[in-house]
Design a protein around this motif. Structure first.
Motif, PDB file in Angstrom:
ATOM      1  N   PHE A 134       0.857  -1.180   0.000  1.00 41.34           N
ATOM      2  CA  PHE A 134       0.000   0.000   0.000  1.00 41.34           C
ATOM      3  C   PHE A 134       0.896   1.234   0.000  1.00 41.34           C
ATOM      4  CE2 PHE A 134      -2.850  -3.159   1.845  1.00 41.34           C
ATOM      5  CZ  PHE A 134      -4.076  -2.851   1.266  1.00 41.34           C
ATOM      6  N   GLN A 135       0.831   2.031  -1.039  1.00 36.82           N
ATOM      7  CA  GLN A 135       1.644   3.246  -1.094  1.00 36.82           C
ATOM      8  C   GLN A 135       0.953   4.356  -0.327  1.00 36.82           C
ATOM      9  OE1 GLN A 135       2.312   4.864  -5.007  1.00 36.82           O
ATOM     10  NE2 GLN A 135       3.897   6.288  -4.303  1.00 36.82           N
ATOM     11  N   VAL A 136       1.715   5.013   0.547  1.00 30.36           N
ATOM     12  CA  VAL A 136       1.205   6.138   1.326  1.00 30.36           C
ATOM     13  C   VAL A 136       2.253   7.240   1.323  1.00 30.36           C
ATOM     14  CG1 VAL A 136      -0.188   4.620   2.810  1.00 30.36           C
ATOM     15  CG2 VAL A 136       2.116   5.264   3.537  1.00 30.36           C
ATOM     16  N   GLY A 137       1.800   8.463   1.567  1.00 30.59           N
ATOM     17  CA  GLY A 137       2.730   9.582   1.636  1.00 30.59           C
ATOM     18  C   GLY A 137       2.882  10.303   0.318  1.00 30.59           C
ATOM     19  N   LYS A 138       4.086  10.752   0.006  1.00 30.30           N
ATOM     20  CA  LYS A 138       4.362  11.568  -1.175  1.00 30.30           C
ATOM     21  C   LYS A 138       3.846  10.889  -2.441  1.00 30.30           C
ATOM     22  CE  LYS A 138       8.120  13.895  -3.645  1.00 30.30           C
ATOM     23  NZ  LYS A 138       9.592  14.135  -3.692  1.00 30.30           N
ATOM     24  N   GLY A 139       3.146  11.666  -3.266  1.00 34.54           N
ATOM     25  CA  GLY A 139       2.621  11.153  -4.518  1.00 34.54           C
ATOM     26  C   GLY A 139       1.295  10.443  -4.411  1.00 34.54           C
ATOM     27  N   THR A 140       0.698  10.413  -3.216  1.00 26.39           N
ATOM     28  CA  THR A 140      -0.596   9.759  -3.026  1.00 26.39           C
ATOM     29  C   THR A 140      -1.550  10.715  -2.327  1.00 26.39           C
ATOM     30  OG1 THR A 140      -0.351   8.851  -0.782  1.00 26.39           O
ATOM     31  CG2 THR A 140       0.750   7.668  -2.569  1.00 26.39           C
ATOM     32  N   ASP A 141      -2.816  10.321  -2.238  1.00 30.86           N
ATOM     33  CA  ASP A 141      -3.782  11.114  -1.475  1.00 30.86           C
ATOM     34  C   ASP A 141      -3.961  10.556  -0.068  1.00 30.86           C
ATOM     35  OD1 ASP A 141      -5.111   8.818  -2.160  1.00 30.86           O
ATOM     36  OD2 ASP A 141      -6.873   9.813  -3.026  1.00 30.86           O
ATOM     37  N   ILE A 142      -3.013   9.738   0.389  1.00 30.65           N
ATOM     38  CA  ILE A 142      -3.003   9.257   1.770  1.00 30.65           C
ATOM     39  C   ILE A 142      -1.873   9.954   2.507  1.00 30.65           C
ATOM     40  CG2 ILE A 142      -2.758   7.259   3.296  1.00 30.65           C
ATOM     41  CD1 ILE A 142      -3.907   5.525   1.071  1.00 30.65           C
ATOM     42  N   GLN A 143      -2.223  10.993   3.235  1.00 30.63           N
ATOM     43  CA  GLN A 143      -1.250  11.778   3.989  1.00 30.63           C
ATOM     44  C   GLN A 143      -1.339  11.512   5.487  1.00 30.63           C
ATOM     45  OE1 GLN A 143       1.070  13.564   2.264  1.00 30.63           O
ATOM     46  NE2 GLN A 143       0.028  12.595   0.527  1.00 30.63           N
ATOM     47  N   TYR A 144      -2.385  10.809   5.894  1.00 29.48           N
ATOM     48  CA  TYR A 144      -2.562  10.423   7.291  1.00 29.48           C
ATOM     49  C   TYR A 144      -3.038   8.975   7.341  1.00 29.48           C
ATOM     50  CZ  TYR A 144      -2.542  15.373   8.717  1.00 29.48           C
ATOM     51  OH  TYR A 144      -2.202  16.685   8.950  1.00 29.48           O
ATOM     52  N   LEU A 145      -2.655   8.293   8.378  1.00 23.50           N
ATOM     53  CA  LEU A 145      -3.241   7.009   8.734  1.00 23.50           C
ATOM     54  C   LEU A 145      -4.048   7.210  10.004  1.00 23.50           C
ATOM     55  CD1 LEU A 145      -0.161   4.674   8.152  1.00 23.50           C
ATOM     56  CD2 LEU A 145      -2.086   5.075   6.602  1.00 23.50           C
ATOM     57  N   VAL A 146      -5.252   6.654  10.027  1.00 22.05           N
ATOM     58  CA  VAL A 146      -6.126   6.783  11.199  1.00 22.05           C
ATOM     59  C   VAL A 146      -6.535   5.396  11.650  1.00 22.05           C
ATOM     60  CG1 VAL A 146      -8.347   7.605  12.068  1.00 22.05           C
ATOM     61  CG2 VAL A 146      -6.976   9.074  10.575  1.00 22.05           C
ATOM     62  N   LEU A 147      -6.216   5.065  12.883  1.00 20.04           N
ATOM     63  CA  LEU A 147      -6.616   3.808  13.494  1.00 20.04           C
ATOM     64  C   LEU A 147      -7.931   4.005  14.226  1.00 20.04           C
ATOM     65  CD1 LEU A 147      -6.007   0.866  14.518  1.00 20.04           C
ATOM     66  CD2 LEU A 147      -4.921   1.971  16.502  1.00 20.04           C
ATOM     67  N   GLN A 148      -8.908   3.151  13.923  1.00 18.07           N
ATOM     68  CA  GLN A 148     -10.191   3.161  14.628  1.00 18.07           C
ATOM     69  C   GLN A 148     -10.339   1.846  15.391  1.00 18.07           C
ATOM     70  OE1 GLN A 148     -14.091   2.205  12.721  1.00 18.07           O
ATOM     71  NE2 GLN A 148     -14.581   4.351  13.145  1.00 18.07           N
ATOM     72  N   VAL A 149     -10.658   1.942  16.671  1.00 14.72           N
ATOM     73  CA  VAL A 149     -10.910   0.768  17.503  1.00 14.72           C
ATOM     74  C   VAL A 149     -12.312   0.868  18.077  1.00 14.72           C
ATOM     75  CG1 VAL A 149     -10.192  -0.583  19.504  1.00 14.72           C
ATOM     76  CG2 VAL A 149      -8.461   0.525  18.079  1.00 14.72           C
ATOM     77  N   HIS A 150     -13.077  -0.206  17.923  1.00 23.37           N
ATOM     78  CA  HIS A 150     -14.425  -0.289  18.491  1.00 23.37           C
ATOM     79  C   HIS A 150     -14.343  -1.065  19.803  1.00 23.37           C
ATOM     80  CE1 HIS A 150     -18.705  -2.231  18.190  1.00 23.37           C
ATOM     81  NE2 HIS A 150     -18.630  -1.351  19.175  1.00 23.37           N
ATOM     82  N   TYR A 151     -14.661  -0.380  20.897  1.00 20.95           N
ATOM     83  CA  TYR A 151     -14.721  -1.002  22.219  1.00 20.95           C
ATOM     84  C   TYR A 151     -16.187  -1.274  22.545  1.00 20.95           C
ATOM     85  CZ  TYR A 151      -9.927   0.730  22.706  1.00 20.95           C
ATOM     86  OH  TYR A 151      -8.591   0.993  22.523  1.00 20.95           O
ATOM     87  N   SER A 152     -16.562  -2.538  22.579  1.00 28.03           N
ATOM     88  CA  SER A 152     -17.969  -2.846  22.844  1.00 28.03           C
ATOM     89  C   SER A 152     -18.326  -2.685  24.315  1.00 28.03           C
ATOM     90  CB  SER A 152     -18.305  -4.269  22.377  1.00 28.03           C
ATOM     91  OG  SER A 152     -17.447  -5.209  22.983  1.00 28.03           O
ATOM     92  N   LYS A 153     -17.341  -2.783  25.205  1.00 29.02           N
ATOM     93  CA  LYS A 153     -17.580  -2.638  26.638  1.00 29.02           C
ATOM     94  C   LYS A 153     -16.680  -1.551  27.223  1.00 29.02           C
ATOM     95  CE  LYS A 153     -20.588  -5.977  27.005  1.00 29.02           C
ATOM     96  NZ  LYS A 153     -21.999  -5.682  27.356  1.00 29.02           N
ATOM     97  N   GLY A 154     -17.267  -0.717  28.079  1.00 33.40           N
ATOM     98  CA  GLY A 154     -16.478   0.284  28.767  1.00 33.40           C
ATOM     99  C   GLY A 154     -15.533  -0.350  29.781  1.00 33.40           C
ATOM    100  N   PHE A 155     -14.443   0.351  30.090  1.00 35.05           N
ATOM    101  CA  PHE A 155     -13.436  -0.146  31.018  1.00 35.05           C
ATOM    102  C   PHE A 155     -13.766   0.276  32.451  1.00 35.05           C
ATOM    103  CE2 PHE A 155      -9.386  -0.831  28.264  1.00 35.05           C
ATOM    104  CZ  PHE A 155     -10.139  -1.552  27.339  1.00 35.05           C
TER     105      PHE A 155
END
Length: 343
Positions: A134-155
């Motif tokens: 997966f190409q990311v960064g210069k020359g692409t439209d992916i300038q950020y990576l975002v991690l999403q985590v779904h927590y089904s239960k609160g801590f």
């Protein structure tokens, strides 16, 4: 240790800036939640990484750092601009405002939205085929990576989490660029029934994509998820090639495809989720919580000496309105039994 290899820039992080790379080495980068505290059930949290401006990187593998008893699922997005510049934010699409914590609420990506990877149910490490990245960064439209985590239960109070991914990457250009096409379905599942949730879309870009991995995703009602490449012959007969099929309640990792035949201009891609609500007395809608359902089929593919599809998603409104056999859908030779059976 979420910040071990990250340099703080404002309120985001810069990817790989302090690595001393040679061009051909494969390194690991930790994209992890920064010791977050999920204070309620069904919370979606996002955290961003900014990629340095002057370099292009190639992600060649994903090593999860999570367990299903903590994280319901994780998604990795590639964005041109993230939903916000906060270090962590509430990115649940349907989160109730009166239940929200003090975190800012925003979508994962404000501009550009590429799903690069998805994880659930204790899926293992994924390494891409040789020369694929997966190409990311210069020359692409992916300038950020975002991690999403779904927590089904609160801590419980005082407990924090750093679930996430270790990204395997290189600066060496890869001859085959990877992409992900997500097939998804909306709609309603009636009680006491078996329901088919289906989607199909035509490839309208003059590109040849080579599928090499697939992933299925539902919540508790899913029994079988199947995905197809459909080619129509000169006599108008559809030929359905099975890309992949699986019980979605097994580890939701990317698996090798059943048929890696190229998908080309004019072909259709299609997916079906067979849902069993025979023990449920209520209507189930598509949504983000464990009380809702999802129907997703991911196709991970590569292109040779080309760029990935602009098309990222194939979605339909689902039951009761959309089905493969709708007259306006113009599909024929549908493999009805095969698509809903694990045999």
């Amino acid at each position: 240790m979420a910040s071990t290899h990250m340099l703080r820039l404002g309120v985001c992080f810069t990817l790989l800036l302090n690595f001393d790379l040679t061009c051909c080495e494969v390194k690991k980068f930790p994209l992890l939640m920064p010791d977050v505290y999920p204070d309620r059930d069904e919370l979606y949290l996002c955290t961003p990484v900014r990629i340095v401006d002057e370099k292009s990187f190639y992600i060649v593998g994903f090593d999860p750092n999570a367990t299903m008893n903590v994280a319901h699922h994780m998604l990795l997005f590639g964005c041109n601009t993230p939903g916000t510049t906060e270090e962590v934010w509430d990115c649940g699409e349907m989160a109730m405002s009166d239940k929200s914590s003090n975190l800012k609420k925003a979508i994962p990506c404000a501009d550009g939205n590429h799903v690069l990877y998805a994880w659930a149910r204790d899926a293992k490490t994924l390494e891409l085929p040789e020369d694929v990245g997966f190409q990311v960064g210069k020359g692409t439209d992916i300038q950020y990576l975002v991690l999403q985590v779904h927590y089904s239960k609160g801590f419980e109070a005082g407990r924090t989490d750093n679930s996430g991914l270790f990204l395997m990457y290189t600066e060496q250009p890869q001859s085959k660029l990877a992409g992900v096409l997500l097939l998804g379905v909306g709609g309603l599942i009636p009680p006491k029934s078996q329901t088919h949730m289906e989607t199909a879309c035509q490839i309208t870009e003059d590109k040849t994509i080579h599928p090499f991995a697939y992933r299925t995703h539902t919540h508790s009602l899913g029994k079988v998820v199947s995905g197809y490449n459909i080619k129509r012959d000169s006599e108008g007969v559809d030929h359905w090639s099975l890309i992949g099929k699986r019980d979605p309640l097994t580890p939701q990792m990317f698996y090798p495809v059943f048929d890696n035949s190229p998908i080309t201009y004019g072909d259709r891609v299609a997916a079906r989720c067979t849902m069993d609500s025979s023990k449920r007395n209520r209507v189930t809608q598509v949504g983000p919580t464990n009380n809702d359902e999802m129907c997703n089929f991911y196709i991970m593919y590569y292109v040779e000496n080309d760029t990935p599809l602009q098309m990222k998603y194939c979605t339909t409104e689902g039951p009761p309105y959309y089905h493969w056999n709708n007259v306006y859908n113009d599909l024929n030779n549908i493999p009805d039994v095969e698509a809903s059976s694990l045999d």
